[in-house]
Design a protein around this motif. Structure first.
Motif, PDB file in Angstrom:
ATOM      1  N   LEU A 132      -2.527 -13.979 -10.323  1.00 24.74           N
ATOM      2  CA  LEU A 132      -1.660 -14.683  -9.377  1.00 24.74           C
ATOM      3  C   LEU A 132      -2.422 -15.027  -8.100  1.00 24.74           C
ATOM      4  N   PRO A 133      -2.051 -16.123  -7.424  1.00 20.66           N
ATOM      5  CA  PRO A 133      -2.609 -16.373  -6.093  1.00 20.66           C
ATOM      6  C   PRO A 133      -2.344 -15.148  -5.207  1.00 20.66           C
ATOM      7  N   TRP A 134      -3.259 -14.837  -4.318  1.00 17.70           N
ATOM      8  CA  TRP A 134      -3.220 -13.568  -3.600  1.00 17.70           C
ATOM      9  C   TRP A 134      -1.897 -13.306  -2.874  1.00 17.70           C
ATOM     10  N   ARG A 135      -1.312 -14.290  -2.246  1.00 11.07           N
ATOM     11  CA  ARG A 135      -0.041 -14.051  -1.540  1.00 11.07           C
ATOM     12  C   ARG A 135       1.082 -13.713  -2.529  1.00 11.07           C
ATOM     13  N   LYS A 136       1.132 -14.424  -3.654  1.00 14.52           N
ATOM     14  CA  LYS A 136       2.158 -14.139  -4.674  1.00 14.52           C
ATOM     15  C   LYS A 136       1.934 -12.758  -5.291  1.00 14.52           C
ATOM     16  N   ALA A 137       0.680 -12.386  -5.473  1.00 14.33           N
ATOM     17  CA  ALA A 137       0.376 -11.049  -6.005  1.00 14.33           C
ATOM     18  C   ALA A 137       0.892  -9.974  -5.055  1.00 14.33           C
ATOM     19  N   ALA A 138       0.682 -10.167  -3.765  1.00 16.23           N
ATOM     20  CA  ALA A 138       1.166  -9.188  -2.777  1.00 16.23           C
ATOM     21  C   ALA A 138       2.682  -9.060  -2.844  1.00 16.23           C
ATOM     22  N   GLU A 139       3.378 -10.174  -3.028  1.00 16.98           N
ATOM     23  CA  GLU A 139       4.844 -10.149  -3.118  1.00 16.98           C
ATOM     24  C   GLU A 139       5.326  -9.373  -4.343  1.00 16.98           C
ATOM     25  N   ARG A 140       4.576  -9.406  -5.434  1.00 12.83           N
ATOM     26  CA  ARG A 140       5.012  -8.772  -6.682  1.00 12.83           C
ATOM     27  C   ARG A 140       4.745  -7.265  -6.705  1.00 12.83           C
ATOM     28  N   CYS A 141       3.800  -6.771  -5.913  1.00 15.23           N
ATOM     29  CA  CYS A 141       3.446  -5.343  -5.934  1.00 15.23           C
ATOM     30  C   CYS A 141       4.612  -4.461  -5.516  1.00 15.23           C
ATOM     31  N   PHE A 142       4.774  -3.347  -6.207  1.00 19.45           N
ATOM     32  CA  PHE A 142       5.803  -2.387  -5.815  1.00 19.45           C
ATOM     33  C   PHE A 142       5.316  -1.495  -4.685  1.00 19.45           C
ATOM     34  N   SER A 143       4.021  -1.300  -4.571  1.00 22.21           N
ATOM     35  CA  SER A 143       3.443  -0.395  -3.577  1.00 22.21           C
ATOM     36  C   SER A 143       3.115  -1.158  -2.302  1.00 22.21           C
ATOM     37  N   SER A 144       3.602  -0.663  -1.177  1.00 20.33           N
ATOM     38  CA  SER A 144       3.318  -1.338   0.089  1.00 20.33           C
ATOM     39  C   SER A 144       1.835  -1.281   0.437  1.00 20.33           C
ATOM     40  N   SER A 145       1.142  -0.176   0.095  1.00 15.21           N
ATOM     41  CA  SER A 145      -0.291  -0.108   0.400  1.00 15.21           C
ATOM     42  C   SER A 145      -1.082  -1.088  -0.468  1.00 15.21           C
ATOM     43  N   ASN A 146      -0.641  -1.295  -1.702  1.00 12.81           N
ATOM     44  CA  ASN A 146      -1.287  -2.264  -2.584  1.00 12.81           C
ATOM     45  C   ASN A 146      -1.053  -3.677  -2.053  1.00 12.81           C
ATOM     46  N   ALA A 147       0.181  -3.992  -1.678  1.00 11.91           N
ATOM     47  CA  ALA A 147       0.491  -5.314  -1.135  1.00 11.91           C
ATOM     48  C   ALA A 147      -0.311  -5.574   0.136  1.00 11.91           C
ATOM     49  N   GLU A 148      -0.406  -4.572   0.995  1.00 17.77           N
ATOM     50  CA  GLU A 148      -1.165  -4.717   2.242  1.00 17.77           C
ATOM     51  C   GLU A 148      -2.640  -4.977   1.954  1.00 17.77           C
ATOM     52  N   ALA A 149      -3.208  -4.275   0.982  1.00 15.87           N
ATOM     53  CA  ALA A 149      -4.615  -4.488   0.627  1.00 15.87           C
ATOM     54  C   ALA A 149      -4.827  -5.916   0.132  1.00 15.87           C
ATOM     55  N   ILE A 150      -3.922  -6.414  -0.683  1.00 13.86           N
ATOM     56  CA  ILE A 150      -4.060  -7.788  -1.183  1.00 13.86           C
ATOM     57  C   ILE A 150      -3.981  -8.781  -0.026  1.00 13.86           C
ATOM     58  N   LEU A 151      -3.095  -8.533   0.929  1.00 12.04           N
ATOM     59  CA  LEU A 151      -2.985  -9.433   2.079  1.00 12.04           C
ATOM     60  C   LEU A 151      -4.242  -9.401   2.958  1.00 12.04           C
ATOM     61  N   MET A 152      -4.982  -8.292   2.919  1.00  7.85           N
ATOM     62  CA  MET A 152      -6.237  -8.188   3.678  1.00  7.85           C
ATOM     63  C   MET A 152      -7.432  -8.746   2.914  1.00  7.85           C
ATOM     64  N   LEU A 153      -7.246  -9.080   1.643  1.00  9.11           N
ATOM     65  CA  LEU A 153      -8.348  -9.508   0.783  1.00  9.11           C
ATOM     66  C   LEU A 153      -9.203 -10.621   1.387  1.00  9.11           C
ATOM     67  N   PRO A 154      -8.633 -11.724   1.898  1.00  8.89           N
ATOM     68  CA  PRO A 154      -9.499 -12.775   2.443  1.00  8.89           C
ATOM     69  C   PRO A 154     -10.460 -12.282   3.527  1.00  8.89           C
ATOM     70  N   ARG A 155      -9.989 -11.399   4.379  1.00  4.08           N
ATOM     71  CA  ARG A 155     -10.824 -10.865   5.456  1.00  4.08           C
ATOM     72  C   ARG A 155     -11.977 -10.022   4.906  1.00  4.08           C
ATOM     73  N   PHE A 156     -11.699  -9.211   3.873  1.00  7.13           N
ATOM     74  CA  PHE A 156     -12.717  -8.318   3.352  1.00  7.13           C
ATOM     75  C   PHE A 156     -13.748  -9.026   2.484  1.00  7.13           C
ATOM     76  N   VAL A 157     -13.412 -10.193   1.976  1.00 11.24           N
ATOM     77  CA  VAL A 157     -14.389 -10.953   1.168  1.00 11.24           C
ATOM     78  C   VAL A 157     -14.957 -12.132   1.927  1.00 11.24           C
ATOM     79  N   GLY A 158     -14.636 -12.228   3.233  1.00 11.67           N
ATOM     80  CA  GLY A 158     -15.230 -13.257   4.070  1.00 11.67           C
ATOM     81  C   GLY A 158     -14.672 -14.653   3.846  1.00 11.67           C
ATOM     82  N   ARG A 159     -13.391 -14.743   3.525  1.00 14.68           N
ATOM     83  CA  ARG A 159     -12.742 -16.040   3.294  1.00 14.68           C
ATOM     84  C   ARG A 159     -11.648 -16.232   4.317  1.00 14.68           C
ATOM     85  N   PRO A 160     -11.426 -17.451   4.792  1.00 14.74           N
ATOM     86  CA  PRO A 160     -10.293 -17.682   5.701  1.00 14.74           C
ATOM     87  C   PRO A 160      -8.986 -17.542   4.937  1.00 14.74           C
ATOM     88  N   SER A 161      -7.973 -17.059   5.615  1.00 13.66           N
ATOM     89  CA  SER A 161      -6.668 -16.897   4.960  1.00 13.66           C
ATOM     90  C   SER A 161      -5.830 -18.124   5.228  1.00 13.66           C
TER      91      SER A 161
END
Length: 161
Positions: A132-161
């Motif tokens: 799934l696209p990263w934002r949609k993946a974050a929405e589907r996660c049941f775990s808030s820490s997992n969703a938060e990590a996905i939302l931080m993904l662009p920053r950690f891989v050096g991509r603009p969000s």
């Protein structure tokens, strides 16, 4: 804290685990549906096998066990975010841990894989997967820490969000 009891042949889970957000260069994120809780979608997660196993080695092992992917393969990029979440253990899984263990420490990683990388699920752990696209993946996660990590993904891989 003890991680196993001599009279019990089954060792307790170690309350130290990894969360590995698997994604493509286009930030399509792999989510897995849990076999023991089918409404729960998540990234790769798993506990250390023994207290001296490094978080890095745990991440490599869990990715292989849950998806069939070799996190060290050419073209794959495993990143340790040097970020840890501490959270209460869900009541439905409390029996897996030693008495008195109520919190888990989770180390966050990401694994960039080429688009089209095959996924081979371990049916004891997961029943389905979705890219799934990263934002949609974050929405589907049941775990808030997992969703938060996905939302931080662009920053950690050096991509603009």
């Amino acid at each position: 804290m003890p991680y196993s009891v001599v009279s019990d042949p089954r060792p307790y889970k170690i309350p130290e685990s990894v969360l590995v957000v698997i994604h493509t260069p286009a930030l399509e994120v792999l989510l897995l549906r849990r076999a023991d809780a089918e409404q729960f979608w998540q990234s790769v997660t798993g506990s250390k096998d023994h207290p001296h196993e490094s978080f890095y080695d745990t991440a490599v092992r869990e990715v292989r066990e849950e998806t069939g992917m070799d996190a060290l393969a050419p073209g794959f990029v495993l990143r340790d975010w040097q970020l840890e979440n501490v959270y209460p253990i869900y009541p439905q899984w409390q029996h897996r841990y030693a008495p008195g263990v109520w919190r888990n420490t989770e180390r966050v990683f990401s694994l960039q894989v080429p688009a089209g990388t095959p996924v081979v699920l371990n049916p004891r752990e997961h029943t389905a997967f979705a890219w799934l696209p990263w934002r949609k993946a974050a929405e589907r996660c049941f775990s808030s820490s997992n969703a938060e990590a996905i939302l931080m993904l662009p920053r950690f891989v050096g991509r603009p969000s």
